[in-house]
Write a protein that holds these residues in place. Structure first.
Motif, PDB file in Angstrom:
ATOM      1  N   ALA A  44       0.703   8.952  16.496  1.00 27.94           N
ATOM      2  CA  ALA A  44       0.474   8.653  15.079  1.00 27.94           C
ATOM      3  C   ALA A  44       1.266   9.574  14.173  1.00 27.94           C
ATOM      4  O   ALA A  44       1.557   9.226  13.017  1.00 27.94           O
ATOM      5  N   HIS A  45       1.635  10.759  14.670  1.00 29.54           N
ATOM      6  CA  HIS A  45       2.340  11.738  13.844  1.00 29.54           C
ATOM      7  C   HIS A  45       3.842  11.787  14.113  1.00 29.54           C
ATOM      8  O   HIS A  45       4.538  12.638  13.555  1.00 29.54           O
TER       9      HIS A  45
ATOM     10  N   LEU B  53       0.826  -1.201   0.000  1.00 26.76           N
ATOM     11  CA  LEU B  53       0.000   0.000   0.000  1.00 26.76           C
ATOM     12  C   LEU B  53       0.861   1.252   0.000  1.00 26.76           C
ATOM     13  O   LEU B  53       1.934   1.292   0.613  1.00 26.76           O
ATOM     14  N   ILE B  54       0.386   2.283  -0.690  1.00 25.45           N
ATOM     15  CA  ILE B  54       0.958   3.627  -0.598  1.00 25.45           C
ATOM     16  C   ILE B  54      -0.194   4.589  -0.347  1.00 25.45           C
ATOM     17  O   ILE B  54      -1.164   4.623  -1.115  1.00 25.45           O
ATOM     18  N   TYR B  55      -0.087   5.353   0.725  1.00 22.72           N
ATOM     19  CA  TYR B  55      -1.134   6.308   1.105  1.00 22.72           C
ATOM     20  C   TYR B  55      -0.530   7.701   1.170  1.00 22.72           C
ATOM     21  O   TYR B  55       0.437   7.929   1.904  1.00 22.72           O
TER      22      TYR B  55
ATOM     23  N   ASN C 200      -6.336   9.133  11.687  1.00 25.26           N
ATOM     24  CA  ASN C 200      -6.889   7.779  11.753  1.00 25.26           C
ATOM     25  C   ASN C 200      -6.276   6.865  10.704  1.00 25.26           C
ATOM     26  O   ASN C 200      -6.087   5.668  10.957  1.00 25.26           O
ATOM     27  N   TRP C 201      -5.963   7.399   9.529  1.00 25.85           N
ATOM     28  CA  TRP C 201      -5.312   6.560   8.523  1.00 25.85           C
ATOM     29  C   TRP C 201      -3.909   6.171   8.978  1.00 25.85           C
ATOM     30  O   TRP C 201      -3.457   5.043   8.760  1.00 25.85           O
TER      31      TRP C 201
ATOM     32  N   PHE D  31     -11.981   0.810  10.154  1.00 30.86           N
ATOM     33  CA  PHE D  31     -11.534   2.197  10.165  1.00 30.86           C
ATOM     34  C   PHE D  31     -12.267   2.946  11.279  1.00 30.86           C
ATOM     35  O   PHE D  31     -13.489   2.841  11.404  1.00 30.86           O
ATOM     36  N   PRO D  32     -11.550   3.710  12.114  1.00 34.70           N
ATOM     37  CA  PRO D  32     -12.197   4.414  13.235  1.00 34.70           C
ATOM     38  C   PRO D  32     -13.200   5.452  12.747  1.00 34.70           C
ATOM     39  O   PRO D  32     -12.938   6.180  11.791  1.00 34.70           O
TER      40      PRO D  32
END
Length: 338
Positions: A141-142, A104-106, A116-117, A287-288
């Motif tokens: 997350a960041h 995957l690439i997001y 959330n991603w 997914f939240p």
């Protein structure tokens, strides 16, 4: 024998163009089809994207048709409006998060559910360390280094991933995203770093007779002042726009990188479910859902734009015009550009 200076410059130019050419040819190449399985030698299977997009139109669900339509519209708009071939460097790929385990690439866009991603991708890449996305603190997350980004790889490795991985992006109505960024970064007392770095500069340049406290703290920037800062020619001459209000097409380069799925904040849950299904993790990960009670929508954006003059509304629309076009967002009804 030493190469003449002119020859060395020519060689450096050619090497510098290599990365650009790799990305350019990737951008006009469709995802690879006919993937092989180890269990059945010589027999091809349908890839997830073939399953999503290449079926009989009568059999496609409304969600599948919507995703297919977005991708096709994006390609057509790029051909119509992006005539210059843009030069990309590895630095331009720092927003593309890579999950090698699930191919995957997001491309993350701030203020479009990117926290959330990132949480979801931390679960997918953690080998069991994380199991529940919402159990991961937002600030964690960041943290740089928790996830790998595409600019960390060599040119051949970048090219391989761009050609063979599922690439997805999530976008949002540009002015709703902008108002959300303003509210989060300039009206919350805890965002002192943004107040100091951007707020003090905005007040110094765009407020008549500012008080000493405002110049020192930068914590009371108004939305009209923020808009004036964005359209001020000095702003982009001095440094790139901050990622929270930078245009999506400048963060993710959708006319050079061929995104397989273009999700939208307005249809976040079904679009996120489609991505998880394509990644093969739909049954093990959810997914939240957002629990925000004061989510920035069109009505809230209209209230903020009510205090912006038509002159500055027009300049701001021109700044974000390509995001409106590329992702098929209509000009807001509240906009007054005359």
């Amino acid at each position: 024998m030493r190469m003449p200076r002119g020859g060395r410059l020519f060689l450096a130019t050619c090497l510098g163009s290599l990365f650009v050419l790799v990305l350019y040819f990737q951008s006009i190449t469709k995802p690879e089809a006919g993937l092989k399985t180890d269990s059945t030698p010589g027999k091809s299977r349908r890839s997830p994207l073939q399953t999503l997009y290449n079926g009989d139109q009568l059999e496609l669900s409304a969600a599948q048709r919507s995703l297919q339509g977005r991708r096709e519209l994006l390609e057509q708009t790029c051909l119509s409006h992006m005539r210059k071939r843009q030069v990309l460097s590895p630095e331009d790929l720092k927003h593309l998060i890579v999950d090698d385990k699930h191919s995957l690439i997001y491309c993350y866009v701030p203020k479009v559910a990117c926290t959330n991603w990132k949480r979801v991708l931390m679960v997918l890449t953690s080998d069991g360390r994380y199991t529940d996305p919402l159990a991961i603190p937002a600030n964690e997350a960041h943290v740089a280094g928790n996830l790998h980004t595409l600019n960390e790889f060599s040119v051949p490795e970048i090219n391989h991933r761009l050609r063979s991985y599922l690439k997805f992006i999530f976008v949002r109505e540009p002015f709703e995203r902008l108002v959300s960024a303003y509210r989060n970064k300039f009206t919350r007392s805890y965002n002192t770093a943004f107040h100091k770095r951007y707020g003090t500069k905005i007040i110094r340049r765009h407020r008549a007779n500012p008080e000493a406290e405002a110049l020192e703290k930068g914590n009371d920037v108004s939305f009209p002042e923020f808009v004036q800062y964005l359209v001020d020619p000095r702003t982009q001459r001095e440094e790139p726009l901050n990622e929270h209000w930078e245009r999506v097409h400048s963060l993710c380069h959708p006319c050079l990188i061929h995104y397989d799925v273009v999700g939208k904040y307005e249809t976040l849950e079904p679009d996120a479910q489609a991505v998880l299904r394509l990644a093969g993790v739909e049954g093990t990960l959810q997914f939240p859902t957002s629990g925000k009670s004061t989510r920035t929508d069109g009505n809230m954006a209209a209230r903020y734009f009510k205090h912006i003059s038509p002159f500055y509304q027009k300049k701001l629309f021109n700044l974000y015009r390509m995001d409106f076009l590329l992702f098929n967002y209509s000009t807001p009804e509240y906009l007054r550009t005359r």
